[in-house]
Design a protein around this motif. Structure first.
Motif, PDB file in Angstrom:
ATOM      1  N   LYS A 185     -65.268  14.563 -24.402  1.00  0.00           N
ATOM      2  CA  LYS A 185     -63.821  14.740 -24.438  1.00  0.00           C
ATOM      3  C   LYS A 185     -63.391  15.577 -23.249  1.00  0.00           C
ATOM      4  O   LYS A 185     -63.978  16.627 -22.960  1.00  0.00           O
ATOM      5  CB  LYS A 185     -63.420  15.446 -25.743  1.00  0.00           C
ATOM      6  CG  LYS A 185     -61.944  15.788 -25.853  1.00  0.00           C
ATOM      7  CD  LYS A 185     -61.084  14.542 -25.913  1.00  0.00           C
ATOM      8  CE  LYS A 185     -59.613  14.899 -26.110  1.00  0.00           C
ATOM      9  NZ  LYS A 185     -58.753  13.719 -26.010  1.00  0.00           N
ATOM     10  N   ARG A 186     -62.376  15.113 -22.512  1.00  0.00           N
ATOM     11  CA  ARG A 186     -61.816  15.889 -21.399  1.00  0.00           C
ATOM     12  C   ARG A 186     -60.592  16.667 -21.885  1.00  0.00           C
ATOM     13  O   ARG A 186     -60.696  17.811 -22.294  1.00  0.00           O
ATOM     14  CB  ARG A 186     -61.462  14.957 -20.241  1.00  0.00           C
ATOM     15  CG  ARG A 186     -62.652  14.162 -19.696  1.00  0.00           C
ATOM     16  CD  ARG A 186     -63.714  15.051 -19.081  1.00  0.00           C
ATOM     17  NE  ARG A 186     -64.852  14.299 -18.582  1.00  0.00           N
ATOM     18  CZ  ARG A 186     -64.957  13.791 -17.363  1.00  0.00           C
ATOM     19  NH1 ARG A 186     -63.954  13.926 -16.511  1.00  0.00           N
ATOM     20  NH2 ARG A 186     -66.024  13.124 -16.995  1.00  0.00           N
ATOM     21  N   TRP A 187     -59.429  16.012 -21.881  1.00  0.00           N
ATOM     22  CA  TRP A 187     -58.207  16.687 -22.312  1.00  0.00           C
ATOM     23  C   TRP A 187     -57.152  15.640 -22.620  1.00  0.00           C
ATOM     24  O   TRP A 187     -56.992  14.656 -21.889  1.00  0.00           O
ATOM     25  CB  TRP A 187     -57.699  17.637 -21.226  1.00  0.00           C
ATOM     26  CG  TRP A 187     -56.510  18.445 -21.639  1.00  0.00           C
ATOM     27  CD1 TRP A 187     -56.510  19.634 -22.309  1.00  0.00           C
ATOM     28  CD2 TRP A 187     -55.128  18.106 -21.445  1.00  0.00           C
ATOM     29  NE1 TRP A 187     -55.234  20.071 -22.551  1.00  0.00           N
ATOM     30  CE2 TRP A 187     -54.355  19.154 -22.015  1.00  0.00           C
ATOM     31  CE3 TRP A 187     -54.469  17.041 -20.850  1.00  0.00           C
ATOM     32  CZ2 TRP A 187     -52.966  19.142 -22.012  1.00  0.00           C
ATOM     33  CZ3 TRP A 187     -53.078  17.026 -20.839  1.00  0.00           C
ATOM     34  CH2 TRP A 187     -52.349  18.083 -21.417  1.00  0.00           C
ATOM     35  N   GLY A 188     -56.416  15.834 -23.718  1.00  0.00           N
ATOM     36  CA  GLY A 188     -55.333  14.925 -24.053  1.00  0.00           C
ATOM     37  C   GLY A 188     -55.843  13.513 -24.238  1.00  0.00           C
ATOM     38  O   GLY A 188     -56.879  13.267 -24.864  1.00  0.00           O
ATOM     39  N   ASN A 189     -55.120  12.543 -23.684  1.00  0.00           N
ATOM     40  CA  ASN A 189     -55.570  11.152 -23.680  1.00  0.00           C
ATOM     41  C   ASN A 189     -56.575  10.961 -22.564  1.00  0.00           C
ATOM     42  O   ASN A 189     -56.253  11.177 -21.397  1.00  0.00           O
ATOM     43  CB  ASN A 189     -54.386  10.198 -23.447  1.00  0.00           C
ATOM     44  CG  ASN A 189     -53.667   9.853 -24.731  1.00  0.00           C
ATOM     45  OD1 ASN A 189     -54.276   9.791 -25.792  1.00  0.00           O
ATOM     46  ND2 ASN A 189     -52.371   9.638 -24.635  1.00  0.00           N
ATOM     47  N   ASP A 190     -57.774  10.554 -22.889  1.00  0.00           N
ATOM     48  CA  ASP A 190     -58.785  10.229 -21.893  1.00  0.00           C
ATOM     49  C   ASP A 190     -58.912   8.720 -21.754  1.00  0.00           C
ATOM     50  O   ASP A 190     -58.782   7.974 -22.739  1.00  0.00           O
ATOM     51  CB  ASP A 190     -60.151  10.794 -22.290  1.00  0.00           C
ATOM     52  CG  ASP A 190     -60.241  12.294 -22.075  1.00  0.00           C
ATOM     53  OD1 ASP A 190     -59.402  12.833 -21.337  1.00  0.00           O
ATOM     54  OD2 ASP A 190     -61.147  12.919 -22.652  1.00  0.00           O
ATOM     55  N   VAL A 191     -59.174   8.258 -20.530  1.00  0.00           N
ATOM     56  CA  VAL A 191     -59.594   6.869 -20.340  1.00  0.00           C
ATOM     57  C   VAL A 191     -60.926   6.684 -21.053  1.00  0.00           C
ATOM     58  O   VAL A 191     -61.820   7.535 -20.956  1.00  0.00           O
ATOM     59  CB  VAL A 191     -59.736   6.546 -18.838  1.00  0.00           C
ATOM     60  CG1 VAL A 191     -60.393   5.190 -18.639  1.00  0.00           C
ATOM     61  CG2 VAL A 191     -58.373   6.578 -18.155  1.00  0.00           C
ATOM     62  N   TRP A 192     -61.067   5.592 -21.759  1.00  0.00           N
ATOM     63  CA  TRP A 192     -62.311   5.311 -22.468  1.00  0.00           C
ATOM     64  C   TRP A 192     -62.772   3.900 -22.150  1.00  0.00           C
ATOM     65  O   TRP A 192     -62.030   2.939 -22.368  1.00  0.00           O
ATOM     66  CB  TRP A 192     -62.130   5.483 -23.986  1.00  0.00           C
ATOM     67  CG  TRP A 192     -63.429   5.615 -24.735  1.00  0.00           C
ATOM     68  CD1 TRP A 192     -64.589   6.172 -24.297  1.00  0.00           C
ATOM     69  CD2 TRP A 192     -63.680   5.193 -26.077  1.00  0.00           C
ATOM     70  NE1 TRP A 192     -65.546   6.120 -25.270  1.00  0.00           N
ATOM     71  CE2 TRP A 192     -65.019   5.535 -26.383  1.00  0.00           C
ATOM     72  CE3 TRP A 192     -62.908   4.563 -27.050  1.00  0.00           C
ATOM     73  CZ2 TRP A 192     -65.609   5.263 -27.618  1.00  0.00           C
ATOM     74  CZ3 TRP A 192     -63.495   4.294 -28.295  1.00  0.00           C
ATOM     75  CH2 TRP A 192     -64.822   4.638 -28.573  1.00  0.00           C
ATOM     76  N   VAL A 193     -63.963   3.779 -21.591  1.00  0.00           N
ATOM     77  CA  VAL A 193     -64.559   2.498 -21.230  1.00  0.00           C
ATOM     78  C   VAL A 193     -65.810   2.319 -22.078  1.00  0.00           C
ATOM     79  O   VAL A 193     -66.679   3.208 -22.118  1.00  0.00           O
ATOM     80  CB  VAL A 193     -64.901   2.423 -19.741  1.00  0.00           C
ATOM     81  CG1 VAL A 193     -65.550   1.076 -19.399  1.00  0.00           C
ATOM     82  CG2 VAL A 193     -63.647   2.635 -18.901  1.00  0.00           C
ATOM     83  N   VAL A 194     -65.930   1.166 -22.742  1.00  0.00           N
ATOM     84  CA  VAL A 194     -67.034   0.916 -23.664  1.00  0.00           C
ATOM     85  C   VAL A 194     -67.697  -0.411 -23.299  1.00  0.00           C
ATOM     86  O   VAL A 194     -67.015  -1.435 -23.177  1.00  0.00           O
ATOM     87  CB  VAL A 194     -66.532   0.861 -25.121  1.00  0.00           C
ATOM     88  CG1 VAL A 194     -67.704   0.680 -26.085  1.00  0.00           C
ATOM     89  CG2 VAL A 194     -65.733   2.102 -25.471  1.00  0.00           C
ATOM     90  N   LYS A 195     -69.018  -0.397 -23.144  1.00  0.00           N
ATOM     91  CA  LYS A 195     -69.781  -1.628 -22.925  1.00  0.00           C
ATOM     92  C   LYS A 195     -70.428  -2.035 -24.234  1.00  0.00           C
ATOM     93  O   LYS A 195     -71.101  -1.243 -24.892  1.00  0.00           O
ATOM     94  CB  LYS A 195     -70.863  -1.382 -21.862  1.00  0.00           C
ATOM     95  CG  LYS A 195     -71.782  -2.586 -21.595  1.00  0.00           C
ATOM     96  CD  LYS A 195     -71.035  -3.729 -20.958  1.00  0.00           C
ATOM     97  CE  LYS A 195     -72.008  -4.790 -20.442  1.00  0.00           C
ATOM     98  NZ  LYS A 195     -72.774  -5.445 -21.523  1.00  0.00           N
ATOM     99  N   LEU A 196     -70.214  -3.282 -24.625  1.00  0.00           N
ATOM    100  CA  LEU A 196     -70.773  -3.831 -25.860  1.00  0.00           C
ATOM    101  C   LEU A 196     -71.773  -4.927 -25.541  1.00  0.00           C
ATOM    102  O   LEU A 196     -71.572  -5.705 -24.620  1.00  0.00           O
ATOM    103  CB  LEU A 196     -69.659  -4.406 -26.736  1.00  0.00           C
ATOM    104  CG  LEU A 196     -68.541  -3.460 -27.174  1.00  0.00           C
ATOM    105  CD1 LEU A 196     -67.476  -4.225 -27.934  1.00  0.00           C
ATOM    106  CD2 LEU A 196     -69.089  -2.319 -28.017  1.00  0.00           C
ATOM    107  N   LYS A 197     -72.829  -4.985 -26.314  1.00  0.00           N
ATOM    108  CA  LYS A 197     -73.824  -6.059 -26.150  1.00  0.00           C
ATOM    109  C   LYS A 197     -74.514  -6.293 -27.490  1.00  0.00           C
ATOM    110  O   LYS A 197     -74.944  -5.318 -28.124  1.00  0.00           O
ATOM    111  CB  LYS A 197     -74.864  -5.682 -25.077  1.00  0.00           C
ATOM    112  CG  LYS A 197     -75.937  -6.753 -24.860  1.00  0.00           C
ATOM    113  CD  LYS A 197     -75.358  -7.976 -24.172  1.00  0.00           C
ATOM    114  CE  LYS A 197     -76.385  -9.108 -24.123  1.00  0.00           C
ATOM    115  NZ  LYS A 197     -77.561  -8.826 -23.305  1.00  0.00           N
TER     116      LYS A 197
END
Length: 295
Positions: free
Chosen positions: A283-295
């Motif tokens: 967690k950084r702060w507030g709204n964070d960019v979140w990138v998720v790789k699924l396989k």
């Protein structure tokens, strides 16, 4: 080097002569640009109305999001020569658009990429209104392999084109398959009894579809919600039936805005998170960019 912070279309190589905002313009005619592959010399010639115009030539480039203009030279005549233009630079050029001014104010030409710049001649081939008697939204569309289209968004309706909403006064994800003329082939509602939105859809290599957005539900089609609102990824077959679904996130707010199938057959999802637990490891702060790789 001059520095300007206004927006422009950027290309791999440009030549631009920047006009003064106070200048009176005269059109230039019969513009020609000839490149000598042996010497790298670019000869630019034109005709113009008016007298005494000074053409100041700049190279234009983008560095760290800022547009720069680098002075090359100037002329008061009907032509200009630029030396040492590489084949790669020349291949990126076509369709020079030119303006001229009287007096000694700046004016000149721009060399653009190999895509013709034409006046907009597009006309509506067809248009369709989809939905019912309440709020209906489309956020993503893609042309499909059969020449039709797949549309994804959300709906609050439960009439008209919309049949099967899971909730009362809540939004369902709404996925609509259209044929090449915009007629509905099938439509699906995805979600539970709370709000569910689709923001991105893509046809997958097996002929099905991958959908991403968010869900507030934890019933109906939705299982495994971590908290308030989760990223929700749904795999559909070619007729819109659910193959699998997955909630991603933590105990706070998590949203998916874009999804793509990757070369290894998995998926990459991009969105944002306010969570600091569950699937969210940092967690950084507030709204964070979140990138998720699924396989």
């Amino acid at each position: 080097m001059l520095r300007r912070n206004f927006r422009v279309f950027m290309f791999s190589f440009m030549l631009v002569l920047v006009p003064s905002i106070f200048a009176a313009f005269y059109p230039l005619n019969n513009l020609q640009a000839v490149w000598n592959s042996g010497t790298g010399r670019l000869d630019i010639r034109w005709e113009y109305g008016g007298a005494g115009a000074v053409f100041k030539v700049y190279k234009q480039k983008l560095e760290e999001g800022v547009v720069y203009y680098q002075y090359v030279g100037e002329t008061t005549g009907h032509s200009y020569v630029i030396e040492n233009i590489t084949k790669q630079e020349w291949n990126s050029m076509t369709g020079i658009a030119v303006n001229a001014v009287t007096g000694t104010m700046e004016s000149g030409f721009m060399v653009l990429k190999k895509e013709e710049f034409k006046s907009a001649t597009l006309s509506i081939q067809w248009q369709k209104t989809l939905g019912g008697n309440d709020h209906d939204y489309a956020y993503s569309i893609e042309q499909t392999a059969d020449g039709g289209y797949i549309v994804a968004g959300a709906t609050l309706s439960n009439d008209g084109d919309v049949k099967g909403n899971h909730g009362s006064y809540t939004h369902d994800m709404w996925v609509v398959k259209l044929d090449a003329s915009g007629n509905i082939k099938w439509q699906k509602f995805l979600g539970g009894t709370s709000d569910d939105y689709a923001y991105s859809i893509q046809q997958t290599s097996d002929g099905g579809y991958i959908v991403a957005g968010y869900t507030s539900s934890n019933n109906g089609d939705v299982t495994g919600n971590h908290g308030y609102e989760d990223m929700w990824v749904v795999k559909l077959d070619g007729t819109g039936n659910i193959a699998w679904q997955k909630c991603l996130g933590g105990s706070s707010y998590d949203y998916a805005y874009s999804i793509l199938q990757t070369s290894d057959g998995g998926y990459i999802v991009a969105g944002c998170t306010e969570s600091d637990n569950g699937d969210v490891s940092e967690k950084r702060w507030g709204n964070d960019v979140w990138v998720v790789k699924l396989k």
